[in-house]
Scaffold this active site. Sequence first.
Site, PDB file in Angstrom:
ATOM      1  N   LYS A 177      43.377  53.091  42.523  1.00 16.60           N
ATOM      2  CA  LYS A 177      42.749  53.001  43.838  1.00 16.60           C
ATOM      3  C   LYS A 177      43.458  51.884  44.595  1.00 16.60           C
ATOM      4  CE  LYS A 177      39.866  51.738  47.158  1.00 16.60           C
ATOM      5  NZ  LYS A 177      40.299  50.718  48.127  1.00 16.60           N
ATOM      6  N   GLU A 252      42.478  39.408  37.776  1.00 18.66           N
ATOM      7  CA  GLU A 252      43.394  38.396  38.312  1.00 18.66           C
ATOM      8  C   GLU A 252      42.900  38.105  39.710  1.00 18.66           C
ATOM      9  OE1 GLU A 252      45.712  36.571  40.495  1.00 18.66           O
ATOM     10  OE2 GLU A 252      47.030  38.326  40.451  1.00 18.66           O
ATOM     11  N   CYS A 286      47.981  35.135  45.437  1.00 17.94           N
ATOM     12  CA  CYS A 286      47.006  34.471  44.561  1.00 17.94           C
ATOM     13  C   CYS A 286      47.585  33.207  43.941  1.00 17.94           C
ATOM     14  CB  CYS A 286      46.555  35.434  43.467  1.00 17.94           C
ATOM     15  SG  CYS A 286      45.606  36.842  44.084  1.00 17.94           S
ATOM     16  N   GLU A 383      40.290  28.724  48.562  1.00 15.99           N
ATOM     17  CA  GLU A 383      41.515  29.498  48.773  1.00 15.99           C
ATOM     18  C   GLU A 383      41.603  29.926  50.240  1.00 15.99           C
ATOM     19  OE1 GLU A 383      43.910  32.879  46.329  1.00 15.99           O
ATOM     20  OE2 GLU A 383      41.829  33.338  46.805  1.00 15.99           O
TER      21      GLU A 383
END
Length: 481
Positions: A177, A252, A286, A383
Site C-alpha cells: 500500500k 521504522e 526519518c 521531529e
Amino acid sequence: MSLPLWFDPEEILIGGAWHKTQVCLPVECPSDGREMAQIARGGKPEIDAAVEAAQAALAGEWGQLSAAERGRLLLKMSGLVLAHAEDLAVIEALDVGKPLTQARADVAALARYLEFYGGAADKVMGETIPYLNGYTAYTLREPHGVTAHIVPWNYPMQIIGRSVAAALAMGNAAVVKPAEEASLTALAFGRIAQEAGMPAGALNIVPGLGEEAGAALSAHPGIQHISFTGSVAVGQHIQAAAAANAVPVTLELGGKSPQLVFTDADLDRALPFLVNAGIQNAGQTCSASSRILVQRSRYDEVLEKMAARYRGLTAGPALGDHDLGPLISGRQKEIVEGYLALASDLTIAAQGRIAEDVPAGGHYVAPTLIGGGHGAHRLAQEEIFGPAQIVIPFEDEEEAVAIANGTEYGLVASVWSENGGRTMRLARRLRAGQVFLNNYGAGGGVELPFGGIGKSGHGREKGFEALYGFSTLKTVAAWHG
C-alpha cells in the site's frame, strides 16, 4: 515536463492483473501544486482481493519456486530498473518533489536492493544444534506468508527496495500500500515485476487512502507480517491493529538524530555531512540530522561555517535540480513553518533562499539554521520533517551524551572526533540503531542493518537482518535412536 509513464496510474495490481477502481485520487506535483495525474483509490474490497491473490500465489507457482529462482527474478528486476532508470527518476522527482539528482540516486538504490537480495535469496541458512544422543536437531528459515508493506511518500523506491525485495527474496507474497501522496513509482515497480516474469499474486499493489486501504491492510486477518515506515502516531495505530491478529510488525518511525562535534573534529571533512544530512530531501527524512551538538570551544566556528553553507543553498522545482526541492504538500509546509515560528526565542543563524522562478503553487520552505539552542527546546525534541537544523553547545562528553540521548527517539547518531577511544566509547553509549563515526550515513549502506529504538520503532531492515525479519524460525528435532 510531463510524466514519462509507460503504465496506467489509475490501475492497481492484484493477482497479476491490472484493475481500475470506481473512484480515483488526484496526484499533486509539489513543485507547482498542479494536478498531474490520478491514481486508483483502493479500499477494503481491493485489499481483500489482494490478500486472497497473495495466498493463492503461495499455494501455487510462487510458492513452488526455489530460493535460487526467486533470486534470479529479483536480479532480472534490478536490470529492468536500470533500463527504466531515467523515467523512474523523473517520475519520482515530480511525484515527491525531490531534486532529480537525488531521485536518480534512489533509482540506483532500488536496483542495488534488488541485486543484493537477489544474490542473498539462496544464502539464508539454518543451523544444526548439538543435542541429546539419538537426536538430530536443526533449524529452518521459512517465509511468514503474506506480508503487508505500507510505504511512505518520502522515499518510495528505496523503501520498496529494502522491504518488498527482502520479503520476496525470503519467499513471502507481498501486498503493498503506497502513500497516497506518492504512489507512481510503486505502480511502476509492479510493471517491472511483471516484465521480469513475477508469478501472479506474488506482488500486489493497492494505492489508496491510509484510513481506507491502509487500515484494511493492517487489520487484515490474512496478513502474517507488517512492515511500516512513517509517523509515530500512525505506527502506533498499525501496531494496535496488528496486535488483534497477533501479527509481528517492523516499525521504522521518526527520528531526532544528532551529530556530535568535538573540539578535535576534522571540520573540513565534517561540514558537508553536518549540512547535507539535514537538508537532503528537504529534511523529509526519518534519519535526517536535525540536531548538531558542538563542543563549546568550537561552537561559534562551527555555527558560522555551517551558516556560510546555508547561505549558498537554494530550494526550487524538482527538475531544476537545486540543493533541495519543495515539501510534499501544503499541509507539510504549514507544519514546518509552525515549527520555525518556535525559533523566536533562539537565533536564526542563516537561511538559504527560494529560487526566484518557483511556481506560485509550490510548497517551498527556505532551509533554516538555528543557533542558541538547548536540549529541552521543542525544536530539539520534536521531529520537524523539514529543512531545519538546530545547533546546540555542550561542555564535555557527559553532557553531549545526555543531550543526544535526551529525546524519545533513537534512530541514528554520529560522532566527529579524532580521539579513537572517545568514538568507540560513544558508539556504545549513544541510544540509536545506527551510529556513524566520522561520517554520516555511510553512503546509504544497503548492507547495513537499519532501524531504531524508542519511538523510532523496532525491528531491522536492510542487510541480512531484513531477511531474518521476513522469515520465521522453525526448529526440527528428529529422534533416530
